[in-house]
Design a protein around this motif. Structure first.
Motif: not given
Length: 400
Positions: A159-166, A235-239
């Motif tokens: 459960l996170a508000d923000v997800g990091l990609l890279g 990352l599905v639940r991130t905004h």
């Protein structure tokens, strides 16, 4: 502790206790009548969100869970004891899916939230239940019902508000270390992050958000290369998604091409996830000469035809990270406020989340099925080689 985000278990609720057939027999009471009691209900199986655990590893080794049966009724109208329920603790963010039907039974997104996944059988009835003016000595009872049984698939999504990609070594772990108290592993080689990491970013008192760092993607990740795309489901639940780009790759690669690789893999994994709000974070600018930074950043934006928000940072020096964190906080608060005030917007967010979850689940299952087929082909080829006559040895005994 090993991080496990998927598990398959079987849950069985308890059977209801049978009703009792009995008649009252006491001294000096010639007409006792029926006195058979009801059975007890079978125990049910619940899942409960628990903040003290963060992995499903226990359910990899214990796969069958059964609640207690209800006891049968007894004479003197005694009701049987109810079977004890069992409560299975799972991490917050766990989704329970019925494997046989594909139905999503529920999400456990709050601490202490409970979800019944198998209902206990209803109790049987004793013969007292069937007495009437025309049937004063009933010999009829009812057995207890069988409890529900399900094959469950448990999926954990952080459960996170923000997800990091890279890409690997883009600086995602360094970024989360610079803005939060999380201390993920950082090193000068790829794939230092092997499992998702969470960090709480506090802007000021009572204003914070949660950020998730997942293992880096590489080209071909959607086909299983590297660590694959199985962690993208977190990352599905991130905004909001932060796409971190290394502006000074050690191998001299083009940063724009590296960014395009991530976008392609993301789109192949889930078209719905690509449509989620995404900000471009140009990292490691401290490694570029100061007079070349703006030109290098503009070149990336032109090649990507980027129209969204862009931030230039040097995570290792915390340069530009605080303004970025403040903007993220404002974005999340505005989104939450709008969802509270606009029911249609909140419903739209929920629909988008469900679509992305379904796309992610189908993609991961497709990859797993492909890997199973490949392993089966390898085993079949190995068995064929074992039967090859080239390696047979014929022993001939000679009489001398």
């Amino acid at each position: 502790m090993k991080f496990v985000d998927e598990a398959r278990i079987t849950v069985e609720a308890g059977k209801g206790g049978n009703g009792c057939l009995s008649f009252r027999r006491e001294k000096f009471i010639p007409k006792g009548g029926p006195d058979g009691g009801d059975g007890g209900d079978g125990g049910s199986v619940y899942l409960e969100a628990n903040d003290s655990i963060n992995t499903l590893v226990d359910y990899r080794y214990t796969r069958r869970h059964r609640a207690q049966n209800g006891q049968g009724g007894a004479s003197r109208n005694c009701t049987g004891a109810k079977g004890e329920d069992i409560v299975l603790p799972v991490p917050v963010g766990t989704t329970a899916i019925d494997e046989d039907t594909g139905e999503t039974l529920g999400d456990l997104t709050a601490i202490g939230q409970r979800l019944m996944v198998a209902r206990g059988g209803f109790h049987g009835l004793g013969n007292t239940r069937y007495k009437s003016s025309t049937n004063q000595a009933p010999r009829q009872t009812k057995p207890g019902q069988e409890g529900e049984s399900r094959n469950l698939k448990l999926e954990l999504k952080v459960l996170a508000d923000v997800g990091l990609l890279g890409l690997p070594n883009a600086g995602k772990s360094t970024f989360i270390r610079s803005v939060s108290a999380a201390r993920p592993k950082v090193a000068d080689y790829p794939f230092t992050t092997l499992v998702p990491n969470l960090g709480v970013v506090s802007i000021e008192q009572h204003r914070s958000f949660v950020i998730a760092d997942i293992p880096g993607l590489i080209e071909g990740a959607s086909e299983g290369a590297g660590l694959g795309v199985r962690f993208l489901k977190h990352l599905v639940r991130t905004h909001l998604l932060l796409h971190i780009v290394d502006m000074a790759p050690p191998d001299g690669a083009d940063p724009a091409e590296c960014a395009r690789t991530i976008i392609d893999e993301l789109e192949y994994f889930s078209p719905g996830l690509v449509k989620r709000d995404r900000w471009l974070i140009l990292n490691k600018l401290d490694l570029l000469p100061e007079d070349e930074r703006q030109a290098a950043c503009q070149d990336v934006l032109d090649k990507l035809d980027w129209q969204g928000p862009v931030y230039q940072i040097a995570a290792i020096n915390k340069d530009g990270t605080f303004p970025l964190s403040c903007d993220i906080m404002e974005y999340i608060e505005e989104r939450r406020l709008r969802a509270e005030q606009d029911e249609e917007f909140a419903a739209q967010i929920e629909r988008e989340r469900e679509v992305v979850e379904e796309e992610a689940r189908e993609r991961i299952e497709e990859l797993e099925e492909r890997h199973r087929a490949e392993r089966a082909a390898i085993r079949a080829a190995s068995n064929d080689n074992d039967d090859d006559d080239d390696y047979d040895v014929e022993v001939v005994y000679l009489n001398e």
